[in-house]
Design a protein around this motif. Sequence first.
Motif, PDB file in Angstrom:
ATOM      1  N   GLU A 216       0.815  -1.216   0.000  1.00 48.48           N
ATOM      2  CA  GLU A 216       0.000   0.000   0.000  1.00 48.48           C
ATOM      3  C   GLU A 216       0.849   1.266   0.000  1.00 48.48           C
ATOM      4  OE1 GLU A 216      -3.182   0.482  -0.548  1.00 48.48           O
ATOM      5  OE2 GLU A 216      -3.378  -1.675  -0.805  1.00 48.48           O
ATOM      6  N   VAL A 217       1.990   1.234   0.664  1.00 47.98           N
ATOM      7  CA  VAL A 217       2.866   2.404   0.669  1.00 47.98           C
ATOM      8  C   VAL A 217       3.411   2.646  -0.741  1.00 47.98           C
ATOM      9  CG1 VAL A 217       5.076   3.298   1.528  1.00 47.98           C
ATOM     10  CG2 VAL A 217       3.444   2.288   3.108  1.00 47.98           C
ATOM     11  N   MET A 218       3.724   1.569  -1.464  1.00 44.79           N
ATOM     12  CA  MET A 218       4.214   1.723  -2.837  1.00 44.79           C
ATOM     13  C   MET A 218       3.143   2.306  -3.763  1.00 44.79           C
ATOM     14  SD  MET A 218       7.259   0.891  -2.767  1.00 44.79           S
ATOM     15  CE  MET A 218       8.379  -0.164  -3.570  1.00 44.79           C
ATOM     16  N   ASN A 219       1.869   2.096  -3.447  1.00 44.50           N
ATOM     17  CA  ASN A 219       0.774   2.594  -4.285  1.00 44.50           C
ATOM     18  C   ASN A 219       0.341   4.006  -3.926  1.00 44.50           C
ATOM     19  OD1 ASN A 219       0.617   0.213  -5.760  1.00 44.50           O
ATOM     20  ND2 ASN A 219      -0.773  -0.717  -4.294  1.00 44.50           N
ATOM     21  N   ARG A 220       0.978   4.616  -2.957  1.00 48.27           N
ATOM     22  CA  ARG A 220       0.625   5.987  -2.556  1.00 48.27           C
ATOM     23  C   ARG A 220       0.962   6.951  -3.681  1.00 48.27           C
ATOM     24  NH1 ARG A 220      -0.872   6.688   2.448  1.00 48.27           N
ATOM     25  NH2 ARG A 220      -0.680   8.938   2.345  1.00 48.27           N
ATOM     26  N   PRO A 221       0.083   7.911  -3.929  1.00 48.93           N
ATOM     27  CA  PRO A 221       0.415   8.924  -4.934  1.00 48.93           C
ATOM     28  C   PRO A 221       1.558   9.806  -4.423  1.00 48.93           C
ATOM     29  CG  PRO A 221      -1.645   9.479  -3.839  1.00 48.93           C
ATOM     30  CD  PRO A 221      -1.232   8.122  -3.345  1.00 48.93           C
ATOM     31  N   GLY A 222       2.522  10.049  -5.272  1.00 49.34           N
ATOM     32  CA  GLY A 222       3.671  10.861  -4.883  1.00 49.34           C
ATOM     33  C   GLY A 222       3.380  12.340  -5.069  1.00 49.34           C
ATOM     34  N   GLY A 223       3.894  13.128  -4.193  1.00 47.34           N
ATOM     35  CA  GLY A 223       3.731  14.567  -4.300  1.00 47.34           C
ATOM     36  C   GLY A 223       4.608  15.246  -3.269  1.00 47.34           C
ATOM     37  N   SER A 224       5.161  16.391  -3.656  1.00 44.98           N
ATOM     38  CA  SER A 224       6.054  17.080  -2.736  1.00 44.98           C
ATOM     39  C   SER A 224       5.295  17.697  -1.568  1.00 44.98           C
ATOM     40  CB  SER A 224       6.847  18.150  -3.475  1.00 44.98           C
ATOM     41  OG  SER A 224       5.951  19.089  -4.048  1.00 44.98           O
ATOM     42  N   GLU A 225       3.970  17.925  -1.737  1.00 44.88           N
ATOM     43  CA  GLU A 225       3.207  18.532  -0.648  1.00 44.88           C
ATOM     44  C   GLU A 225       2.593  17.495   0.291  1.00 44.88           C
ATOM     45  OE1 GLU A 225       0.448  17.562  -3.884  1.00 44.88           O
ATOM     46  OE2 GLU A 225       2.243  18.775  -3.910  1.00 44.88           O
ATOM     47  N   GLN A 226       2.696  16.221  -0.054  1.00 46.06           N
ATOM     48  CA  GLN A 226       2.159  15.154   0.785  1.00 46.06           C
ATOM     49  C   GLN A 226       3.205  14.679   1.781  1.00 46.06           C
ATOM     50  OE1 GLN A 226      -0.977  13.876   0.834  1.00 46.06           O
ATOM     51  NE2 GLN A 226      -1.551  15.427  -0.657  1.00 46.06           N
ATOM     52  N   TYR A 227       2.769  14.450   3.004  1.00 45.24           N
ATOM     53  CA  TYR A 227       3.644  13.944   4.050  1.00 45.24           C
ATOM     54  C   TYR A 227       3.046  12.643   4.562  1.00 45.24           C
ATOM     55  CZ  TYR A 227       5.554  13.475   8.762  1.00 45.24           C
ATOM     56  OH  TYR A 227       6.131  12.998   9.901  1.00 45.24           O
ATOM     57  N   PHE A 228       3.837  11.586   4.576  1.00 47.57           N
ATOM     58  CA  PHE A 228       3.386  10.306   5.104  1.00 47.57           C
ATOM     59  C   PHE A 228       4.580   9.609   5.732  1.00 47.57           C
ATOM     60  CE2 PHE A 228       2.786   5.722   4.782  1.00 47.57           C
ATOM     61  CZ  PHE A 228       1.608   5.589   5.474  1.00 47.57           C
ATOM     62  N   GLN A 229       4.371   9.087   6.926  1.00 49.81           N
ATOM     63  CA  GLN A 229       5.428   8.371   7.627  1.00 49.81           C
ATOM     64  C   GLN A 229       4.793   7.240   8.426  1.00 49.81           C
ATOM     65  OE1 GLN A 229       7.612  10.814  10.372  1.00 49.81           O
ATOM     66  NE2 GLN A 229       9.253   9.330  10.568  1.00 49.81           N
TER      67      GLN A 229
END
Length: 190
Positions: free
Chosen positions: A159-172
């Motif tokens: 699921e982490v690999m399927n996250r949409p990438g974006g410079s304004e998104q923060y996920f940890q």
Amino acid sequence: MSSCSSRALTLLSSVFGACGLLLVGIAVSTDYWLYMEEGVVSPQNQSTEVRMALHAGLWRVCFFAGREKGRCVASEYFLEPELNLVTENTENILKTVRTATPFPMVSLFLVFTAFVISNVGHIRPQRTLLAFVSGIFFILSGLSLVVGLVLYISSINDEVMNRPGGSEQYFQYRYGWSFAFAASSFLLKE
């Protein structure tokens, strides 16, 4: 083999069995398997605004930041919970880790059975077959637990690999102490 080394092995196997049982029991019953934070990075000053933070276990999800702060909900296995999560990927992570839940439960049952059989075998030393059977149960318990841990890790990573990438998104995310207890229990049981 001398009598002293036989007693030492008996004591050592009982201690490892008890510790393995205790650790997997605590791991299954607590809700600190996974910590997740999600938010937005401000482009002006590169500060992070946490919109949602939670810790989750096999049975419950608790929020400690965001709109749901202070709320704990049971992991719904048949009905969908009414939660306000920031992204769909976080919800998918919580759904997919449910596939791993039966394995630690089976492991807990097997290690309890192995512990009981082992102690009966130690009380009645003439029953050497019980030591062999308890060893099989300990190994099966460890294998069940490691399958659950691998499923848990792989479902999160997918699921982490399927996250949409974006410079304004923060996920940890990070694994919690309940997960570490389960992994330690595997080592003790094997």
